[in-house]
Motif scaffolding. Sequence first.
Motif, PDB file in Angstrom:
ATOM      1  N   MET A   1       0.832  -1.202   0.000  1.00  0.00           N
ATOM      2  CA  MET A   1       0.000   0.000   0.000  1.00  0.00           C
ATOM      3  C   MET A   1       0.870   1.256   0.000  1.00  0.00           C
ATOM      4  O   MET A   1       0.601   2.226  -0.729  1.00  0.00           O
ATOM      5  N   VAL A   2       1.929   1.235   0.797  1.00  0.00           N
ATOM      6  CA  VAL A   2       2.835   2.390   0.805  1.00  0.00           C
ATOM      7  C   VAL A   2       3.447   2.578  -0.575  1.00  0.00           C
ATOM      8  O   VAL A   2       3.575   3.707  -1.073  1.00  0.00           O
ATOM      9  N   ALA A   3       3.812   1.490  -1.226  1.00  0.00           N
ATOM     10  CA  ALA A   3       4.397   1.571  -2.565  1.00  0.00           C
ATOM     11  C   ALA A   3       3.438   2.214  -3.553  1.00  0.00           C
ATOM     12  O   ALA A   3       3.848   2.975  -4.433  1.00  0.00           O
ATOM     13  N   ARG A   4       2.152   1.917  -3.434  1.00  0.00           N
ATOM     14  CA  ARG A   4       1.152   2.516  -4.347  1.00  0.00           C
ATOM     15  C   ARG A   4       1.119   4.034  -4.217  1.00  0.00           C
ATOM     16  O   ARG A   4       0.715   4.729  -5.145  1.00  0.00           O
ATOM     17  N   HIS A   5       1.527   4.524  -3.076  1.00  0.00           N
ATOM     18  CA  HIS A   5       1.461   5.963  -2.814  1.00  0.00           C
ATOM     19  C   HIS A   5       2.847   6.593  -2.724  1.00  0.00           C
ATOM     20  O   HIS A   5       2.992   7.709  -2.222  1.00  0.00           O
ATOM     21  N   SER A   6       3.880   5.892  -3.210  1.00  0.00           N
ATOM     22  CA  SER A   6       5.251   6.387  -3.047  1.00  0.00           C
ATOM     23  C   SER A   6       6.030   6.247  -4.346  1.00  0.00           C
ATOM     24  O   SER A   6       5.510   5.747  -5.349  1.00  0.00           O
ATOM     25  N   GLY A   7       7.309   6.678  -4.285  1.00  0.00           N
ATOM     26  CA  GLY A   7       8.155   6.659  -5.468  1.00  0.00           C
ATOM     27  C   GLY A   7       9.522   6.079  -5.191  1.00  0.00           C
ATOM     28  O   GLY A   7       9.682   5.128  -4.416  1.00  0.00           O
ATOM     29  N   GLN A   8      10.538   6.693  -5.810  1.00  0.00           N
ATOM     30  CA  GLN A   8      11.890   6.158  -5.799  1.00  0.00           C
ATOM     31  C   GLN A   8      12.451   5.978  -4.391  1.00  0.00           C
ATOM     32  O   GLN A   8      13.134   4.993  -4.116  1.00  0.00           O
ATOM     33  N   GLN A   9      12.174   6.893  -3.500  1.00  0.00           N
ATOM     34  CA  GLN A   9      12.758   6.803  -2.167  1.00  0.00           C
ATOM     35  C   GLN A   9      12.295   5.525  -1.445  1.00  0.00           C
ATOM     36  O   GLN A   9      13.105   4.814  -0.842  1.00  0.00           O
ATOM     37  N   TRP A  10      11.005   5.245  -1.540  1.00  0.00           N
ATOM     38  CA  TRP A  10      10.497   4.037  -0.899  1.00  0.00           C
ATOM     39  C   TRP A  10      11.004   2.779  -1.621  1.00  0.00           C
ATOM     40  O   TRP A  10      11.292   1.762  -0.990  1.00  0.00           O
ATOM     41  N   PHE A  11      11.125   2.867  -2.928  1.00  0.00           N
ATOM     42  CA  PHE A  11      11.680   1.738  -3.683  1.00  0.00           C
ATOM     43  C   PHE A  11      13.094   1.424  -3.179  1.00  0.00           C
ATOM     44  O   PHE A  11      13.431   0.257  -2.949  1.00  0.00           O
ATOM     45  N   THR A  12      13.901   2.436  -3.007  1.00  0.00           N
ATOM     46  CA  THR A  12      15.270   2.225  -2.528  1.00  0.00           C
ATOM     47  C   THR A  12      15.281   1.601  -1.143  1.00  0.00           C
ATOM     48  O   THR A  12      16.085   0.700  -0.856  1.00  0.00           O
ATOM     49  N   THR A  13      14.364   2.054  -0.290  1.00  0.00           N
ATOM     50  CA  THR A  13      14.262   1.493   1.055  1.00  0.00           C
ATOM     51  C   THR A  13      13.946   0.004   1.000  1.00  0.00           C
ATOM     52  O   THR A  13      14.580  -0.819   1.685  1.00  0.00           O
ATOM     53  N   LEU A  14      12.956  -0.366   0.182  1.00  0.00           N
ATOM     54  CA  LEU A  14      12.585  -1.773   0.057  1.00  0.00           C
ATOM     55  C   LEU A  14      13.706  -2.592  -0.583  1.00  0.00           C
ATOM     56  O   LEU A  14      14.018  -3.702  -0.148  1.00  0.00           O
ATOM     57  N   GLU A  15      14.310  -2.038  -1.626  1.00  0.00           N
ATOM     58  CA  GLU A  15      15.370  -2.759  -2.326  1.00  0.00           C
ATOM     59  C   GLU A  15      16.547  -3.032  -1.396  1.00  0.00           C
ATOM     60  O   GLU A  15      17.094  -4.142  -1.387  1.00  0.00           O
TER      61      GLU A  15
END
Length: 856
Positions: free
Chosen positions: A696-710
């Motif tokens: 759900m957070v990913a649906r509302h986020s961008g590159q910064q959250w992607f980097t955190t998850l990655e």
Amino acid sequence: MFKKLLSVFTLIVSTLFFSVPSMADVDYRLPSNIQPTFQKINLKVDPDKPDYSGSTMIDITVSGSADKIGFYQIDLVIDKAELISGDTRLPMTVSAGDYHMNWASTGDTITAGKYKLALTFHGKVNTSSDGMYLSTFEDRNYIFTQFEDMHARRAFPSFDEPSFKIPYQLTISSPEKNTVLSNTLVAKRSVADGWQTVTFNKTKPMPTYIVAYAIGEFDSAPIEGLSIPGHIYTPKGKADKTKFIATHTAEILKALESYFGAAYPFEKVDFIAVPNFTHGAMENAGLITYRDSYLLLGDNPRLTERTGPLNVVAHELAHMWYGNLVTMAWWDDLWLNEAFASWMSGKVMVKLYPELNTVNNLVQEGAFPEDALPTTRPIKKVVREAADVMDGLGLNYSKGESILLMVENLIGEENFQKGIQQYIKDRSWKNAEASDLWRALGAVSDIDLPAMMKTYIEQPGYALINFGENGQVTQERYLLSDEGNKKQVWQVPLSVKYKLNGKVEHMAVTLTQPSQMISKLSEAEWVYPDAGALGYFRWNIPAAQLDALLNDTDKLSSREKKSFINNIGALFTAGKVSLQEQFKALAVLANDSDPMVVRTVFSRIGQLDYLVDDSNRELYARFVEKMALPWFKELGTVEKEGESDDLIKLRYSVFSLLSRTSHNKQVLATARQLSESYLKDANSVPASLAGNAMAMVARHSGQQWFTTLEDAFKATTDARVKGTIGRGFYFEQPELITKALDLNLTDYVTPANVIYGLYYASGRMDDKTLMYQWLVKNFEALTQKMPAYHIAHMPQYVSSSCSVGNITLAKDFYKERMEKFEGMARSFEVMLQSSHQCVELKGKYQADFTEFLKAQ
């Protein structure tokens, strides 16, 4: 074997039964006049090297005479072949044939007698997860095996058919630092020049597909309470996470011994946690392999995280009797092999772990969707090659188990157990066909089981039972469209609950004809045709009776209510009830006092998302919020002491539905908090909540959250944590979707898990253009990395959709590729049929669904 993937994805003899050729001479099986009796296998394997070598000596008996001797192998180089008779050694030439057979000839006729076939060979270790394969974990290399269904031939030459059930003896040489494991205990071990040679005890008679070995730097923990030796082996440094499974294994094994009336049949029981595993687990005799996520659970996993691992352990251990001690004669009876293990594990779970409420699992619901397709094949079918075995594999488990539950209910638990015990006694260390089981069960009942079973295993699909107002009961095949044969007939045992003159009564009747009269039911206020919810059929009653039943749901058990919800959803999908009638039923049962029933209501609402697109997405989100937000506020996200498994799962279902559809600020804030907590400490948040929260957070986020998850994904080697984070890559930006897909080609994703990443990415795309662009670019790399089973089933995993445009993209992509991979054409056919049906259903119902949402 336990096929976990097929439960994750929303997709799946005697002449009395099926006209399948016997062991006799058909072109896809080895000739019956040459029988192996014993095989010695010597292997030299270094997990750090890509090549290995070996030799084998197979004792054979030739009846009559033969021009050549056949055996199986794939991708091996046969360096030398000899036929030995006494002191005579005859050189042989080897040529390749069909179905992975090789034919060895001396150039002369081989007369009747006893011989030894000696073969020397070499090959390369597989790098996916079939046959003998490499698994790299935390910078160490391990060797594991997965030989079911036809993969032993990838590791060593053999008579790789289940009917050739013989003893084996393995000797394995490997660098001294490694632990070497196999099906039996070690007979002797010697060390020289940094290498060890380990010879194992001779096995009991068994088929090649449950031969197994493993090589690597393992740690281990003992399994206490067993009458035979037992350990759980793990990659280096992980043995401390095995306590939960080690604690419960002995009681599961004892429950199975008690049911079968026979002691565990092998000399040890070892488990191995495998970091790279195509399936869920594999019942190798004495050396059971598991996905590591099933074994590395720590000391005290959450209540809701116990069911899957315990069930898989019970399933694999049940195979020690049914599958290993008694083995199917050919792969056409694999359905019964897996069905029985699934049925038996369910019985063990109910007995030992009532707090998990598995007694209310509706196994048949896992089979109904796939079995409703016109393209579905019977679960007992002609099998020539591996792709045939794997076609409709999920139905082997779910439909097969449902049929056994139905049979047990018919003849009674005590009689069923007596029949099974006698069957095991009669067929121990031998092969068997389905007819042998029906004969054993028929001996303890007065039911013509062969005739009844014929209607369930030799034909695809299942019945829709229609009850008329006048007591006329008819049956037809349940289908979602007019395509296909609706005139099939089953022998359907009905356990009918009905209300007559204000009193609830019961009636048992077996339908054997397309139409039968049950006049007494014409007077009933309502009819519930599946008391106990054990039937493998759908049912439809008149509208007036349906209304009366909805006003009397307190007369149904929770299991029956759960089945009722699923049944009315199926009737809607088939056009037998209206959208309004379906939602009327859902509204009534959404107020039930049992959280399991309410959870089933939310599950049904979630299943309607195929009717959602940009035209009604916000309407659907508001409807879900209206239904689910009150529960979200009541339940929260924190487990409370003493909560039942069903209440906890209701919390997960509510949050899951909201996280996928809602934009509610409170839900999103909660999702962020849960995600951040999980990434700091994976034990702080249940995985079921965390995965949905991160998505759900990913649906509302961008590159910064992607980097955190990655970063978090790459940093962990815990399979459960990695899987949970992997579900969180639910981004909507094309460039981030592409990055998430690219991650699957890195070493951070094992070959067996690539399919998950593709599945999750594809599932979030209304328009799959980006997915196919990526697949075109990376198809060669994918197919070099992925297991053959996943490659074959890629169309179903990746390409199922509800869009004409996506179907066109799929056709263009697969048309030149599917014939190159065994089984892919069949998977494409199934995918295409299910996708066309979804498009048809969406066209039929979406307008009404949108109007309903507006009215809410």
